[in-house]
Design an enzyme around this catalytic site. Structure first.
Site, PDB file in Angstrom:
ATOM      1  N   ALA A  84     -16.418 -73.452 -33.019  1.00  0.00           N
ATOM      2  CA  ALA A  84     -16.402 -73.967 -34.381  1.00  0.00           C
ATOM      3  C   ALA A  84     -17.345 -73.225 -35.306  1.00  0.00           C
ATOM      4  O   ALA A  84     -17.185 -73.269 -36.529  1.00  0.00           O
ATOM      5  CB  ALA A  84     -16.753 -75.451 -34.372  1.00  0.00           C
ATOM      6  N   SER A 131     -18.733 -69.810 -34.364  1.00  0.00           N
ATOM      7  CA  SER A 131     -18.711 -68.358 -34.166  1.00  0.00           C
ATOM      8  C   SER A 131     -17.638 -67.997 -33.150  1.00  0.00           C
ATOM      9  O   SER A 131     -17.095 -68.859 -32.449  1.00  0.00           O
ATOM     10  CB  SER A 131     -20.073 -67.847 -33.680  1.00  0.00           C
ATOM     11  OG  SER A 131     -20.357 -68.330 -32.367  1.00  0.00           O
ATOM     12  N   GLY A 132     -17.333 -66.717 -33.089  1.00  0.00           N
ATOM     13  CA  GLY A 132     -16.380 -66.209 -32.110  1.00  0.00           C
ATOM     14  C   GLY A 132     -16.833 -64.858 -31.610  1.00  0.00           C
ATOM     15  O   GLY A 132     -17.690 -64.209 -32.221  1.00  0.00           O
ATOM     16  N   ARG A 133     -16.273 -64.439 -30.476  1.00  0.00           N
ATOM     17  CA  ARG A 133     -16.612 -63.100 -29.960  1.00  0.00           C
ATOM     18  C   ARG A 133     -15.529 -62.627 -29.028  1.00  0.00           C
ATOM     19  O   ARG A 133     -14.723 -63.424 -28.522  1.00  0.00           O
ATOM     20  CB  ARG A 133     -17.958 -63.119 -29.235  1.00  0.00           C
ATOM     21  CG  ARG A 133     -17.961 -63.953 -27.959  1.00  0.00           C
ATOM     22  CD  ARG A 133     -18.640 -65.264 -28.128  1.00  0.00           C
ATOM     23  NE  ARG A 133     -18.611 -66.067 -26.928  1.00  0.00           N
ATOM     24  CZ  ARG A 133     -19.441 -65.941 -25.905  1.00  0.00           C
ATOM     25  NH1 ARG A 133     -20.363 -64.996 -25.938  1.00  0.00           N
ATOM     26  NH2 ARG A 133     -19.355 -66.721 -24.873  1.00  0.00           N
ATOM     27  N   ASP A 165     -11.608 -74.499 -25.131  1.00  0.00           N
ATOM     28  CA  ASP A 165     -12.859 -73.850 -24.716  1.00  0.00           C
ATOM     29  C   ASP A 165     -13.620 -74.672 -23.677  1.00  0.00           C
ATOM     30  O   ASP A 165     -14.281 -74.114 -22.795  1.00  0.00           O
ATOM     31  CB  ASP A 165     -13.735 -73.498 -25.915  1.00  0.00           C
ATOM     32  CG  ASP A 165     -13.958 -74.647 -26.885  1.00  0.00           C
ATOM     33  OD1 ASP A 165     -13.620 -75.803 -26.561  1.00  0.00           O
ATOM     34  OD2 ASP A 165     -14.486 -74.383 -27.988  1.00  0.00           O
ATOM     35  N   THR A 195     -21.360 -76.992 -29.986  1.00  0.00           N
ATOM     36  CA  THR A 195     -21.207 -77.849 -31.159  1.00  0.00           C
ATOM     37  C   THR A 195     -21.002 -79.299 -30.722  1.00  0.00           C
ATOM     38  O   THR A 195     -21.527 -80.230 -31.324  1.00  0.00           O
ATOM     39  CB  THR A 195     -20.016 -77.370 -32.009  1.00  0.00           C
ATOM     40  OG1 THR A 195     -20.273 -76.023 -32.446  1.00  0.00           O
ATOM     41  CG2 THR A 195     -19.828 -78.257 -33.217  1.00  0.00           C
ATOM     42  N   GLN A 253     -27.211 -77.696 -35.898  1.00  0.00           N
ATOM     43  CA  GLN A 253     -26.577 -76.640 -36.685  1.00  0.00           C
ATOM     44  C   GLN A 253     -26.563 -77.005 -38.164  1.00  0.00           C
ATOM     45  O   GLN A 253     -26.841 -76.161 -39.032  1.00  0.00           O
ATOM     46  CB  GLN A 253     -25.147 -76.397 -36.178  1.00  0.00           C
ATOM     47  CG  GLN A 253     -25.065 -75.746 -34.810  1.00  0.00           C
ATOM     48  CD  GLN A 253     -23.668 -75.807 -34.215  1.00  0.00           C
ATOM     49  OE1 GLN A 253     -22.738 -76.375 -34.797  1.00  0.00           O
ATOM     50  NE2 GLN A 253     -23.501 -75.243 -33.038  1.00  0.00           N
ATOM     51  N   GLY A 288     -24.064 -72.743 -24.833  1.00  0.00           N
ATOM     52  CA  GLY A 288     -25.244 -72.360 -25.614  1.00  0.00           C
ATOM     53  C   GLY A 288     -26.434 -73.252 -25.403  1.00  0.00           C
ATOM     54  O   GLY A 288     -27.582 -72.804 -25.462  1.00  0.00           O
TER      55      GLY A 288
END
Length: 486
Positions: free
Chosen positions: A11, A13-15, A235, A258, A303, A402
């Site tokens: 929600a 960031s992405g990679r 995810d 998140t 966040q 995370g």
């Protein structure tokens, strides 16, 4: 082929992460990272789905420049949000974000028309205001009638890359529309929404090959030849696959990002009245499993505090400042709807503390400490529920994602739950994504071997519980706060 790329989009960031098996270990290399988040337009919250697709193409182009000419590719994202396509495969509308307030009060409205007990018995999915069932109930009727297909977000991204339409099961289960017994979309729930089964693509299991990225995209963007493999596209499902649970231990996981998802992996769902009353969910997992878990508000809280504070401090700095503050001074019931998407999270936290007669946190460190203390106590509450519902005695918690990097939160969790906490891997979602790709191509024999490989490939840190003075009094105070918050 030993080049596997995980597209992992959360929600915030992405990679794109490259994974290779080298001498029995899984080696990771981040190829591309980008920001994500919803934006408000005309009073509604939307994702920029086209930007996400472009970031995938950018990352794959960078992979090509790095010398990767052939690879497999898997995509995972968050759950419940969807894309409407017309008969030509074009997007009909913007993609709503699940935190949009259009579903406020809708769960209760639907509950008056459709008994929640019946829905839970069918689907095993917990009552959450943003479930796809409620989103579709309030969606513009003309747009729904014009839709030829309804795809969830990762399914849509696969479609744009390959031209193939599908609904992957781990994400599709979160819609609250799949029937546990029939293993398909529930006919009665679809009729309630006025939707035909044909508006949803065929259900697809993790591990299935989906073909290659189209020649048009390869030439236009100078991409590698990518064989697309359907991974566990939710995810959380990928994160659980990437959790190397120690053999012989009775453990539960917390996928910490998140959201914090606390649960266990089961072979059969638990969709009885007790599980419903506790609001636990039975999301479908890969390889015939179920994720029996509780949704907890998670790091979204910190966040938002960081964002509203102008991002002056990193998350590590906020954790350090929190560690210097008095513990368990101010607490909030994290799962209260008021924290789902308030106009101002800092103001909402302070107001909640004021209303409950607690000291009001002022500094960023005090706000962070309030959040971390409250999350740890939430884990204590829901872990006890989990044990009661499953009949399991859990002696260890594994925190992945995370949140595994937050040493203060991990130690607080060990202290409050009075159990060992194993923190890591923080890259569990990408690891689970890659594991399915490697199993699908024969590089690994199955999920058990994949987890053994992950266990020897990534560091995991142990946190043993420390004594908390006055813990029983604290827990009693916490339970009173939870009761009042509900």
């Amino acid at each position: 082929m030993n080049n596997h790329i995980a597209v992992d989009i959360g929600a915030s960031s992405g990679r794109l992460v490259l994974g290779r098996l080298v001498d029995g270990s899984l080696k990771l290399e981040e190829l591309h990272r980008f920001r994500n988040g919803f934006s408000e337009q005309g009073g509604s919250c939307y994702w920029d789905i086209d930007a996400l697709l472009q970031e995938i193409l950018t990352g794959l182009h960078q992979a090509k420049l790095a010398g990767i000419h052939e690879c497999t590719l898997g995509i995972d994202t968050w759950a419940v949000d969807y894309v409407l396509l017309d008969s030509e495969g074009k997007r009909i509308s913007e993609v709503y974000a699940y935190r949009d307030r259009r579903t406020d009060g809708v769960m209760e409205e639907v509950g008056r028309l459709l008994p929640p007990e019946k829905v839970y018995a069918k689907t095993g999915i917990q009552q959450l205001s943003f479930n796809t069932l409620y989103q579709l109930y309030v969606h513009d009727r003309k747009e729904l009638e014009a839709a030829d297909q309804i795809l969830l977000v990762p399914d849509y991204l696969y479609y744009r890359l390959s031209g193939r339409k599908m609904n992957e099961v781990t994400n599709a289960s979160t819609t609250q529309l799949l029937n546990l017994a029939a293993r398909d979309f529930d006919a009665e729930l679809l009729e309630f929404l006025g939707l035909r089964r044909e508006k949803f693509a065929p259900l697809t299991e993790p591990g299935e090959e989906l073909g290659f990225i189209t020649q048009e995209l390869r030439v236009k963007h100078d991409l590698p030849e990518c064989r697309l493999i359907c991974v566990a596209t939710h995810d959380t499902a990928s994160a659980v696959l990437g959790a190397p649970v120690p053999e012989g231990r009775s453990s539960a996981y917390i996928s910490s990002g998140t959201w914090s998802l606390l649960g266990v992996e089961l072979d059969q769902p638990i969709n009885d009245c007790r599980a419903m009353a506790a609001n636990y969910t039975n999301e479908w997992g890969a390889y015939g499993t179920y994720r029996f878990l509780k949704n907890i508000m998670g790091l979204w809280l910190i966040q938002e505090v960081r964002r509203l504070d102008g991002s002056r401090h990193s998350f590590a700095e906020l954790a350090e400042q929190a560690g210097a503050c008095e513990g368990f001074r101010s607490l909030i019931p994290c799962n209260h709807p008021r924290f789902l998407n308030p106009d101002d999270m800092i103001r909402e936290i302070r107001q909640a503390c004021l209303e409950s007669g607690q000291p009001v946190p002022q500094t960023p460190g005090e706000l962070a400490r309030c959040i971390f203390d409250s999350l740890a106590l939430s884990y204590h509450t829901y872990l006890a529920e989990l044990e009661g519902l499953t009949g399991r005695s859990i002696d260890m918690l594994q925190i992945v994602g995370g949140g595994a990097n937050n040493e203060l939160l991990c130690q607080l969790t060990a202290d409050v739950t009075r159990r060992e906490v194993l923190a890591g891997p923080s890259e569990s979602t990408a690891l689970g994504n890659l594991a399915v790709q490697m199993i699908g191509t024969g590089g690994l024999t199955g999920i058990q071997e994949a987890r053994r490989v992950i266990a020897r490939s990534v560091p995991v840190k142990s946190y043993l519980p420390r004594a908390v003075p006055g813990l029983e009094t604290l827990l009693a105070r916490w339970e009173q706060l939870q009761t009042a918050g509900n």
